[in-house]
Scaffold this motif. Sequence first.
Motif, PDB file in Angstrom:
ATOM      1  N   TYR A 112       0.840  -1.202   0.000  1.00  0.00           N
ATOM      2  CA  TYR A 112       0.000   0.000   0.000  1.00  0.00           C
ATOM      3  C   TYR A 112       0.874   1.250   0.000  1.00  0.00           C
ATOM      4  O   TYR A 112       0.676   2.174  -0.804  1.00  0.00           O
ATOM      5  CB  TYR A 112      -0.895  -0.060   1.233  1.00  0.00           C
ATOM      6  CG  TYR A 112      -1.853   1.093   1.428  1.00  0.00           C
ATOM      7  CD1 TYR A 112      -3.101   1.104   0.800  1.00  0.00           C
ATOM      8  CD2 TYR A 112      -1.534   2.148   2.278  1.00  0.00           C
ATOM      9  CE1 TYR A 112      -3.996   2.151   1.011  1.00  0.00           C
ATOM     10  CE2 TYR A 112      -2.422   3.195   2.493  1.00  0.00           C
ATOM     11  CZ  TYR A 112      -3.654   3.195   1.852  1.00  0.00           C
ATOM     12  OH  TYR A 112      -4.537   4.228   2.057  1.00  0.00           O
ATOM     13  N   ASP A 148      -7.134  -0.565  -1.034  1.00  0.00           N
ATOM     14  CA  ASP A 148      -7.547  -0.741   0.350  1.00  0.00           C
ATOM     15  C   ASP A 148      -7.069  -2.098   0.854  1.00  0.00           C
ATOM     16  O   ASP A 148      -6.594  -2.924   0.078  1.00  0.00           O
ATOM     17  CB  ASP A 148      -9.055  -0.562   0.549  1.00  0.00           C
ATOM     18  CG  ASP A 148      -9.904  -1.590  -0.189  1.00  0.00           C
ATOM     19  OD1 ASP A 148      -9.364  -2.618  -0.651  1.00  0.00           O
ATOM     20  OD2 ASP A 148     -11.125  -1.371  -0.295  1.00  0.00           O
ATOM     21  N   ASP A 199      -9.282   1.753   4.180  1.00  0.00           N
ATOM     22  CA  ASP A 199      -8.127   2.530   3.781  1.00  0.00           C
ATOM     23  C   ASP A 199      -7.912   3.604   4.834  1.00  0.00           C
ATOM     24  O   ASP A 199      -8.323   3.422   5.983  1.00  0.00           O
ATOM     25  CB  ASP A 199      -8.306   3.110   2.369  1.00  0.00           C
ATOM     26  CG  ASP A 199      -9.586   3.927   2.232  1.00  0.00           C
ATOM     27  OD1 ASP A 199     -10.081   4.468   3.255  1.00  0.00           O
ATOM     28  OD2 ASP A 199     -10.109   4.032   1.104  1.00  0.00           O
TER      29      ASP A 199
END
Length: 214
Positions: free
Chosen positions: A112, A126, A177
């Motif tokens: 991420y 996410d 997220d």
Amino acid sequence: MSLSPFLKSFARRLCERGIRPMLAGVLLLPAAAQAASFRYWDDPTASVITLTRAQFVEQVRQHHGEARLVFVNRVVNNAARQQFEAVDTWKGFDRLVKDGFGDCEDFAIAKYQILIDAGTPSDRLDLLAAKDTMTPTYHAVLRYREDDGSHLILDNLTPMMLPEARRTDLEPLVAFDRQQARYFHDGAFHPVDPTRIELGGQRLSERMPHLMDY
């Protein structure tokens, strides 16, 4: 396309309680300073590559579309090993490669961070906490939302990036997220107050803002 028997066996051996909802009393340790460099096993060249984080991010920028996801998934997966940790300390990329090991959510957070650093829109990414029906235990992966609203799964237990619909081994629990969380219920994701969700002994509302800081 489904996971092969080999991958199922591999996942069963390695995916050990990466995310454990509703466990109390977990101490969150501070993240380590940014690593000067890290190493990963490069499958195509059969060699060990040494990079700094900045060099890695620059290489990621040179990839586009699905090729970018494949590259990040492969490098991060090969830069550390999956290992159960008694204290559920969430790690970002720097801490993961410095330690050389981590739980499945650490790999998801690391990917991420790197993808966002390289310019991937954050609203495409996410984290998914799910029940692993093969173990059974809990597992965490990174999701990438495609133009049609479907998701590709980046998993630390396999180099294959399968559509979420084909990951029948994962029963979704919650996706989140930095801004929002969604709880899976009755076959769909629904917005949920992150103060009501607890992962690894800490409220999700406390974890979400720090996804880029771990």
